[in-house]
Write an enzyme that holds these catalytic residues in place. Structure first.
Site, PDB file in Angstrom:
ATOM      1  N   ASP A 104       0.856  -1.188   0.000  1.00 14.67           N
ATOM      2  CA  ASP A 104       0.000   0.000   0.000  1.00 14.67           C
ATOM      3  C   ASP A 104       0.897   1.245   0.000  1.00 14.67           C
ATOM      4  O   ASP A 104       0.729   2.151   0.812  1.00 14.67           O
ATOM      5  CB  ASP A 104      -0.958  -0.008   1.204  1.00 14.67           C
ATOM      6  CG  ASP A 104      -1.958   1.154   1.171  1.00 14.67           C
ATOM      7  OD1 ASP A 104      -2.053   1.824   0.121  1.00 14.67           O
ATOM      8  OD2 ASP A 104      -2.625   1.395   2.194  1.00 14.67           O
ATOM      9  N   ASN A 146      -2.930   2.534  12.744  1.00 16.10           N
ATOM     10  CA  ASN A 146      -4.065   1.605  12.773  1.00 16.10           C
ATOM     11  C   ASN A 146      -3.642   0.171  12.467  1.00 16.10           C
ATOM     12  O   ASN A 146      -4.222  -0.779  12.968  1.00 16.10           O
ATOM     13  CB  ASN A 146      -5.123   2.045  11.759  1.00 16.10           C
ATOM     14  CG  ASN A 146      -6.292   1.079  11.688  1.00 16.10           C
ATOM     15  OD1 ASN A 146      -7.025   0.912  12.662  1.00 16.10           O
ATOM     16  ND2 ASN A 146      -6.443   0.400  10.557  1.00 16.10           N
ATOM     17  N   GLN A 213      -2.238  -5.675   5.594  1.00 17.53           N
ATOM     18  CA  GLN A 213      -2.200  -4.608   6.608  1.00 17.53           C
ATOM     19  C   GLN A 213      -3.055  -4.978   7.823  1.00 17.53           C
ATOM     20  O   GLN A 213      -4.130  -4.413   8.037  1.00 17.53           O
ATOM     21  CB  GLN A 213      -2.712  -3.293   5.997  1.00 17.53           C
ATOM     22  CG  GLN A 213      -1.808  -2.729   4.911  1.00 17.53           C
ATOM     23  CD  GLN A 213      -2.477  -1.608   4.128  1.00 17.53           C
ATOM     24  OE1 GLN A 213      -3.428  -1.835   3.384  1.00 17.53           O
ATOM     25  NE2 GLN A 213      -1.999  -0.391   4.301  1.00 17.53           N
ATOM     26  N   ASP A 215      -4.766  -5.050  11.342  1.00 21.41           N
ATOM     27  CA  ASP A 215      -5.039  -3.995  12.332  1.00 21.41           C
ATOM     28  C   ASP A 215      -4.433  -4.360  13.689  1.00 21.41           C
ATOM     29  O   ASP A 215      -4.599  -5.487  14.178  1.00 21.41           O
ATOM     30  CB  ASP A 215      -6.558  -3.828  12.530  1.00 21.41           C
ATOM     31  CG  ASP A 215      -7.174  -2.886  11.507  1.00 21.41           C
ATOM     32  OD1 ASP A 215      -6.866  -3.038  10.312  1.00 21.41           O
ATOM     33  OD2 ASP A 215      -7.970  -2.026  11.912  1.00 21.41           O
ATOM     34  N   ARG A 243       1.226  13.594  10.539  1.00 18.88           N
ATOM     35  CA  ARG A 243      -0.072  13.485   9.894  1.00 18.88           C
ATOM     36  C   ARG A 243      -0.537  12.075  10.271  1.00 18.88           C
ATOM     37  O   ARG A 243       0.161  11.089   9.993  1.00 18.88           O
ATOM     38  CB  ARG A 243       0.077  13.633   8.382  1.00 18.88           C
ATOM     39  CG  ARG A 243      -1.196  13.354   7.564  1.00 18.88           C
ATOM     40  CD  ARG A 243      -1.256  11.926   7.095  1.00 18.88           C
ATOM     41  NE  ARG A 243      -2.363  11.682   6.154  1.00 18.88           N
ATOM     42  CZ  ARG A 243      -2.729  10.492   5.738  1.00 18.88           C
ATOM     43  NH1 ARG A 243      -2.092   9.411   6.148  1.00 18.88           N
ATOM     44  NH2 ARG A 243      -3.731  10.362   4.889  1.00 18.88           N
ATOM     45  N   ASP A 245      -2.611   8.891  10.074  1.00 18.98           N
ATOM     46  CA  ASP A 245      -3.354   8.100   9.097  1.00 18.98           C
ATOM     47  C   ASP A 245      -4.558   7.415   9.756  1.00 18.98           C
ATOM     48  O   ASP A 245      -4.401   6.753  10.791  1.00 18.98           O
ATOM     49  CB  ASP A 245      -2.388   7.025   8.552  1.00 18.98           C
ATOM     50  CG  ASP A 245      -2.954   6.237   7.409  1.00 18.98           C
ATOM     51  OD1 ASP A 245      -3.077   6.804   6.314  1.00 18.98           O
ATOM     52  OD2 ASP A 245      -3.278   5.042   7.615  1.00 18.98           O
ATOM     53  N   LEU A 250      -8.760   3.392  15.220  1.00 22.39           N
ATOM     54  CA  LEU A 250      -7.922   2.553  16.096  1.00 22.39           C
ATOM     55  C   LEU A 250      -8.733   1.511  16.857  1.00 22.39           C
ATOM     56  O   LEU A 250      -8.339   0.356  16.953  1.00 22.39           O
ATOM     57  CB  LEU A 250      -7.151   3.429  17.095  1.00 22.39           C
ATOM     58  CG  LEU A 250      -6.069   4.340  16.527  1.00 22.39           C
ATOM     59  CD1 LEU A 250      -5.212   4.896  17.642  1.00 22.39           C
ATOM     60  CD2 LEU A 250      -5.205   3.638  15.495  1.00 22.39           C
ATOM     61  N   GLU A 252     -12.640  -0.224  17.485  1.00 24.27           N
ATOM     62  CA  GLU A 252     -13.953  -0.353  16.876  1.00 24.27           C
ATOM     63  C   GLU A 252     -14.911  -0.985  17.869  1.00 24.27           C
ATOM     64  O   GLU A 252     -14.497  -1.753  18.734  1.00 24.27           O
ATOM     65  CB  GLU A 252     -13.881  -1.238  15.620  1.00 24.27           C
ATOM     66  CG  GLU A 252     -13.390  -0.455  14.421  1.00 24.27           C
ATOM     67  CD  GLU A 252     -12.166  -1.068  13.769  1.00 24.27           C
ATOM     68  OE1 GLU A 252     -11.476  -1.852  14.424  1.00 24.27           O
ATOM     69  OE2 GLU A 252     -11.920  -0.752  12.603  1.00 24.27           O
ATOM     70  N   GLU A 285      -6.142  12.747   9.691  1.00 20.89           N
ATOM     71  CA  GLU A 285      -6.878  12.334   8.507  1.00 20.89           C
ATOM     72  C   GLU A 285      -8.214  11.780   8.996  1.00 20.89           C
ATOM     73  O   GLU A 285      -8.286  10.639   9.462  1.00 20.89           O
ATOM     74  CB  GLU A 285      -6.142  11.232   7.735  1.00 20.89           C
ATOM     75  CG  GLU A 285      -6.896  10.863   6.469  1.00 20.89           C
ATOM     76  CD  GLU A 285      -6.602   9.463   5.919  1.00 20.89           C
ATOM     77  OE1 GLU A 285      -6.860   9.245   4.734  1.00 20.89           O
ATOM     78  OE2 GLU A 285      -6.151   8.580   6.668  1.00 20.89           O
ATOM     79  N   ASP A 323     -23.147  25.676  -8.790  1.00 19.79           N
ATOM     80  CA  ASP A 323     -23.792  25.983  -7.529  1.00 19.79           C
ATOM     81  C   ASP A 323     -22.785  25.821  -6.386  1.00 19.79           C
ATOM     82  O   ASP A 323     -22.249  24.741  -6.171  1.00 19.79           O
ATOM     83  CB  ASP A 323     -24.966  25.001  -7.376  1.00 19.79           C
ATOM     84  CG  ASP A 323     -25.756  25.237  -6.118  1.00 19.79           C
ATOM     85  OD1 ASP A 323     -25.263  25.947  -5.225  1.00 19.79           O
ATOM     86  OD2 ASP A 323     -26.873  24.691  -6.036  1.00 19.79           O
TER      87      ASP A 323
HETATM   88  C1  NOJ Z   1      -5.127   6.517   4.341  1.00 19.77           C
HETATM   89  C2  NOJ Z   1      -3.999   6.785   3.416  1.00 19.77           C
HETATM   90  O1  NOJ Z   1      -4.050   8.127   3.004  1.00 19.77           O
HETATM   91  C3  NOJ Z   1      -4.120   5.812   2.276  1.00 19.77           C
HETATM   92  O2  NOJ Z   1      -3.246   6.120   1.233  1.00 19.77           O
HETATM   93  C4  NOJ Z   1      -3.900   4.433   2.810  1.00 19.77           C
HETATM   94  O3  NOJ Z   1      -4.110   3.494   1.785  1.00 19.77           O
HETATM   95  C5  NOJ Z   1      -4.848   4.124   3.965  1.00 19.77           C
HETATM   96  N1  NOJ Z   1      -4.959   5.206   4.897  1.00 19.77           N
HETATM   97  C6  NOJ Z   1      -4.377   2.940   4.741  1.00 19.77           C
HETATM   98  O4  NOJ Z   1      -3.222   3.267   5.469  1.00 19.77           O
END
Ligand code: NOJ
Ligand code: CA
Length: 546
Positions: A104, A146, A213, A215, A243, A245, A250, A252, A285, A323
């Site tokens: 990713d 996460n 990935q 969790d 930043r 992510d 984290l 649920e 984010e 609009d």
């Molecule tokens: C948000 C990230 O901006 C994105 O690129 C990523 O695939 C996912 N989180 C998973 O980490």
């Protein structure tokens, strides 16, 4: 419409209004000025620096290759800091630079304390931070908490048995579903089921994103302290913040996944860690794309900033019609709901969505108008690398379709476009010979020239980051206008969503009596009790009024 025909149209409609200033006098003849460069330096010194900063998101892999292997790297980025400084950038956000199997694009981290060998070494990282700080550019990093990569040593251990010391560091289940987890869905954001069978443990692990990935399990206090230590590690190395992510995910519950109370409590702990280091910041984010309020806590106990996706990811739809209501609504919401002290992080793109060029459907004026709104609203703008060039999308993918918006930066029209002397890891985007830094630098009508002017207009002027903001009534949804003010100065910034010229009445009582256009097109004629604002079709104007 081509740039040439657009230019002709605005010339015909606004003959006489295009000479520079709104009613003949220059800004400095009408209004007091300051030494904006020294004001900018002062604003960057205090704890509120981030409110006045311009951030720039960088995908290191695609920015600048220093050793000819076709892959951008930290030394390459270091060599481009002067470009960023000159553009007016105060801080860079590095997308993940850690070791990764790259399933990713680096958001699958296999070691939180290292550097991806493709990008360099920890020493290269230190050199980047030192060189940036020397130029008064701050550096924030992506903090991806996460999940890890399935190649992270923590997961290797966790999956090895049901009894190992890290057996509970991830979310395991005997069934491909778990009643008390998954926020009411067993689907992953990417792909199908969020549960993957691990043959060794003969159990399923939970992954909100790709199966590679898994969790982390934050119910385990060891995970909480190990991840807070990751933050400390990089803060000790001198980074200026993170930043964060998908941090809302984290923890649920059975029914909810975004920012449940336990997640909020974790974020408050993270904030305490960050506050031990003066001047460091956190930007969220949000998983909720239309409301970031929850991430901002009481204004000082959670995130310093949160991305405003309600505008940032949806403006393309508004400009597809005529609009501005959706734009007005999303900013109205942040104005009325944000806790005191909270700061919007303003974007028009990122590595996750199509390029601004694509969102604008190739219409230069949509991109410029979207940026004019981004740069005029109260908050901190984040540019995505290449946005300043209107970088065209690519058509090759290595990881997934998002690669179309992650192509190598274009510095010139040479075969490697100044990015590499080798073969780029991902093919360049379209029209690379025309839309690159060198070509656009030479063209006063280019997107890069527009950005240079627009960013210069913000420099040193605290009003943009922290001044009051009032959305103005224009009598039509086709014209969006905002009034920004502080003790020293005020602006009216306005965008015409339609192709037709518009002339609207602004009725705010104390807009002042004189205006100077400082960017864009059109006229603002003020008189007591309001004024008449005229914009060409697809035009925008920023006017100083105090
Ligand atoms: C948000 C990230 O901006 C994105 O690129 C990523 O695939 C996912 N989180 C998973 O980490
Ligand atoms: Ca390289």
């Amino acid at each position: 419409m081509s740039r040439a025909s657009l230019g002709l149209l605005s010339l015909l409609v606004f003959l006489g209004g295009c000479g520079g200033d709104d009613d003949g006098g220059s800004e400095s003849a009408k209004f007091p000025e300051k030494d904006w460069a020294s004001e900018a330096a002062k604003l960057q010194e205090g704890p509120d620096w981030y409110r006045h900063a311009l951030f720039y998101e960088v995908f290191v892999r695609s920015y600048q290759d220093s050793n000819g292997d076709g892959i951008g790297d930290l030394a390459g980025l270091t060599s481009k800091l002067d470009y960023l400084k000159e553009l007016g950038i105060d801080a860079i956000w590095l997308m993940p630079i850690f070791p990764t199997p790259f399933k990713d694009s680096g958001y699958d981290i296999s070691d939180y304390r290292g550097v991806n060998p493709d990008y360099g070494t920890l020493a290269d990282f230190d050199a980047l931070v030192a060189a940036a700080h020397e130029r008064k550019i701050r550096v924030i990093m992506d903090l991806v908490l996460n999940h890890t990569s399935n190649q992270h040593a923590w997961f290797t251990e966790s999956r090895s048995s049901k009894t190992n010391p890290k057996a509970d560091w991830y979310v395991w289940s005997d069934t491909p579903s778990a009643p008390d987890n998954g926020c009411g869905t067993d689907s992953a954001v990417f792909g199908d089921s969020a549960w993957q069978l691990d043959p060794t443990r003969n159990q399923y692990y939970f992954h909100r994103f790709y199966p590679e990935q898994p969790d982390l399990n934050y119910e385990n206090p060891e995970v909480v302290s190990a991840t807070l230590d990751v933050a400390r590690f990089w803060l000790d190395k001198g980074v200026d913040g993170f930043r964060c992510d998908v941090i809302g995910l984290l923890y649920e519950s059975a029914t909810e996944c975004d920012l449940i109370p336990k997640t909020q409590a974790y974020i408050r702990e993270l904030r305490k860690v960050v506050d031990e280091y003066p001047g460091r910041v956190l930007v969220a984010e949000p998983s909720n794309l239309t409301d970031a309020t929850g991430y901002l806590g009481n204004g000082s106990d959670m995130f310093h900033m949160a991305f405003h996706f309600g505008y940032g990811y949806f403006w393309g739809f508004s400009f597809g019609g005529h609009d501005a209501s959706a734009i007005t609504d999303t900013f109205q919401k942040s104005l009325s709901q944000f806790p005191p002290g909270a700061q919007d992080a303003l974007v028009i793109g990122s590595h996750d969505v199509p390029r601004a060029y694509s969102a604008a459907q190739g219409d230069d004026t949509r991109h410029r108008r979207a940026a004019a709104i981004q740069l005029s609203m109260k908050g901190t703008p984040f540019l995505y690398y290449g946005e300043e060039l209107a970088l065209r999308p690519g058509s090759e993918k290595v990881v997934d379709l998002r690669d179309y918006a992650r192509t190598p930066m274009l510095w010139n029209a040479d075969p490697g476009h100044g990015f590499t002397t080798g073969k780029p890891w991902l093919a360049f985007g379209q029209e690379a010979d025309t839309f690159n830094v060198t070509a656009e630098d030479a063209d006063p009508a280019s997107m890069l020239s527009f950005y240079r002017d627009a960013l210069a207009l913000r420099r040193g002027r605290a009003v943009w980051g922290t001044g009051e903001m009032e959305l103005l009534e224009t009598g039509t949804k086709r014209v969006f206008a905002v009034y920004r003010s502080d003790d020293f100065m005020a602006y009216v910034s306005a965008v015409n969503m339609s192709e037709e010229a518009e002339s609207v009445e602004l009725t705010r009582p104390d807009l002042g009596s004189r205006a100077a256009r400082v960017l864009g097109e059109g006229k603002l004629a003020l008189r007591s009790g309001g004024g008449t604002l005229s914009l060409p079709g697809q035009g925008f104007g920023i006017f100083r009024v105090k």
